[in-house]
Scaffold this active site. Structure first.
Site, PDB file in Angstrom:
ATOM      1  N   ASP A  39     -14.762  -3.281  12.690  1.00  0.00           N
ATOM      2  CA  ASP A  39     -14.635  -1.812  12.465  1.00  0.00           C
ATOM      3  C   ASP A  39     -16.322  -1.502  11.489  1.00  0.00           C
ATOM      4  OD1 ASP A  39     -14.038  -1.709   8.788  1.00  0.00           O
ATOM      5  OD2 ASP A  39     -14.503  -3.524   9.799  1.00  0.00           O
ATOM      6  N   HIS A  65       0.758  -1.328   0.022  1.00  0.00           N
ATOM      7  CA  HIS A  65       0.088   0.124   0.151  1.00  0.00           C
ATOM      8  C   HIS A  65       0.945   1.271  -0.097  1.00  0.00           C
ATOM      9  CE1 HIS A  65      -3.835  -2.112   0.545  1.00  0.00           C
ATOM     10  NE2 HIS A  65      -3.149  -2.804   1.520  1.00  0.00           N
ATOM     11  N   PHE A 110     -10.798  -7.425  13.117  1.00  0.00           N
ATOM     12  CA  PHE A 110     -10.924  -5.957  13.539  1.00  0.00           C
ATOM     13  C   PHE A 110     -12.517  -5.562  13.363  1.00  0.00           C
ATOM     14  CE2 PHE A 110      -7.009  -7.261  14.113  1.00  0.00           C
ATOM     15  CZ  PHE A 110      -6.025  -7.069  12.903  1.00  0.00           C
ATOM     16  N   ASP A 149      -9.501  -4.890   2.020  1.00  0.00           N
ATOM     17  CA  ASP A 149      -9.259  -4.234   1.079  1.00  0.00           C
ATOM     18  C   ASP A 149     -10.362  -4.602  -0.053  1.00  0.00           C
ATOM     19  OD1 ASP A 149      -5.602  -4.929   1.684  1.00  0.00           O
ATOM     20  OD2 ASP A 149      -6.938  -3.170   2.193  1.00  0.00           O
ATOM     21  N   ASP A 200      -9.012 -10.950   7.539  1.00  0.00           N
ATOM     22  CA  ASP A 200      -9.861  -9.182   7.722  1.00  0.00           C
ATOM     23  C   ASP A 200      -9.245  -8.549   6.706  1.00  0.00           C
ATOM     24  OD1 ASP A 200      -9.304  -6.683   8.784  1.00  0.00           O
ATOM     25  OD2 ASP A 200     -10.817  -7.282   9.953  1.00  0.00           O
TER      26      ASP A 200
END
Ligand SMILES: Nc1nc2c(c(CN[C@H]3C=C[C@H](O)[C@@H]3O)cn2[C@@H]2O[C@H](COP(=O)(O)O)[C@@H](O)[C@H]2O)c(=O)[nH]1
Length: 332
Positions: A237, A48, A235, A311, A306
């Protein structure tokens, strides 16, 4: 209760969201194939472009970069049109969402602002005006929760008054659970825990992604080595739940679907929010279980699944079937 037990408890008691075990089993093979095909691994992290700036720093600098980013890694969603939403311009490109944070940190470093240094966070020089400058937008919308971003860095600066974060890391002796304990004990902004159905549940999204990104940044070696890394969950989110919904791994009640489609602000710590986050963790745990059953030797774990889903969700952002849930929170 630890995160995994919390996710099971939440999924068993959820009223607004349910996990579809058959769908989790079905999508597991496809996700594994994609991860293999894209050679998705810890190495992907450094591909990235904004993470590459971190890799130019020395080891201590990389640790401080990841710690700074994950201390600020929350609440980028906007109800403005794309052209109006909070946007950071860096090296001639415009970034929104999570990437706007990385762009702002890199821009500050390029401007000679020691934005990843706890001594700077503690200094009088680092005030709300300086924080607003670091996170300045090239649109009318400023970064959400600016005051809280100043506060979380001030809290971290105070907690690191006599030690570097890399020393905290070394003191954890390659134990992710010790690092989770340190950050959630010393930094309230990482203490992502709630009372749900009279039980204390742990979600620990930023504490866990801190481990995940250190592990990825250093490819599981040196300061990125965690002998219990496979205990880290997905995670929780506001983006991955939406892709799990698209994959039919999560099913929403009519009432919750109406709230999401209306873009209604939800309360931090509400049952519906906790259920969206807890069932997302449980769904990914089931997906990882099927992958590991089918491929016992695989290095694929909840972190890589994840990262891959997040992504992918970003790539499909425009074609989403339902909006993300909206909570303003320093936890994610
Ligand atoms: N579950 C999960 N949540 C993640 C990430 C990341 C960034 N990870 C990058 C680093 C390595 C990976 O390969 C990714 O490229 C940010 N977030 C969360 O998303 C939200 C921001 O969304 P939007 O406003 O749409 O940009 C916000 O809550 C933020 O905390 C992740 O990986 N997983």
């Amino acid at each position: 209760m630890d995160v995994r037990s919390s996710a099971i408890f939440i999924a068993q008691n959820a009223q607004y969201v349910s996990v579809d075990p058959a769908a989790c089993r079905e999508v597991a093979a496809g996700i594994y194939d994609q991860i293999q095909r894209q050679k998705y691994s810890t190495q992907t992290w450094a591909t990235h472009e904004l993470n590459q700036r971190c890799k130019l720093l020395d080891t201590e600098g990389q640790v401080d970069w990841v710690f700074t980013v994950d201390t600020l890694n929350f609440s980028f969603w906007s109800d403005r049109e794309t052209s109006e939403r909070y946007t950071v311009e860096y090296n001639g490109k415009k970034y929104t969402g999570y990437w706007s944070l990385c762009a702002a940190i890199n821009r500050a470093l390029d401007e000679g602002i020691p934005v990843t240094t706890p001594a700077f966070w503690r200094s009088d020089e680092f005030n709300l005006e300086a924080c607003a400058h670091i996170f300045r937008s090239c649109t009318a919308e400023q970064i959400p929760l600016l005051d809280q971003r100043l506060a979380v860095l001030k809290e971290a600066g105070a907690a690191l008054a006599n030690t570097a974060f890399s020393d905290v890391l070394r003191s954890c002796n390659c134990s992710a659970s010790r690092l989770l304990d340190w950050v959630t004990t010393n930094l309230q902004s990482y203490n992502d825990r709630f009372v749900y159905r009279n039980m204390k549940v742990s979600i620990l999204k930023r504490a866990q992604i801190l481990v995940g990104e250190l592990w990825a940044c250093f490819n599981g070696e040196g300061l990125g080595r965690f002998d219990d890394i496979d205990n880290i969950t997905m995670f929780a989110d506001y983006r991955v739940p939406r892709i799990l919904y698209r994959l039919n791994c999560l099913r929403y009640s009519d009432q919750l679907e109406a709230v999401l489609r209306a873009g209604t602000l939800m309360e931090s710590g509400s049952d519906a929010e906790i259920e969206l986050r807890g069932t997302s963790i449980e769904a990914v745990e089931q997906i990882v279980h099927h992958i590991k059953t089918e491929h016992p030797e695989t290095a694929v774990n909840a972190i890589l699944v994840d990262f891959y889903l997040w992504d992918a969700a970003k790539a499909q952002e425009q074609s989403a079937t339902i909006p993300c849930h909206r909570v303003r929170s320093v936890f994610y």
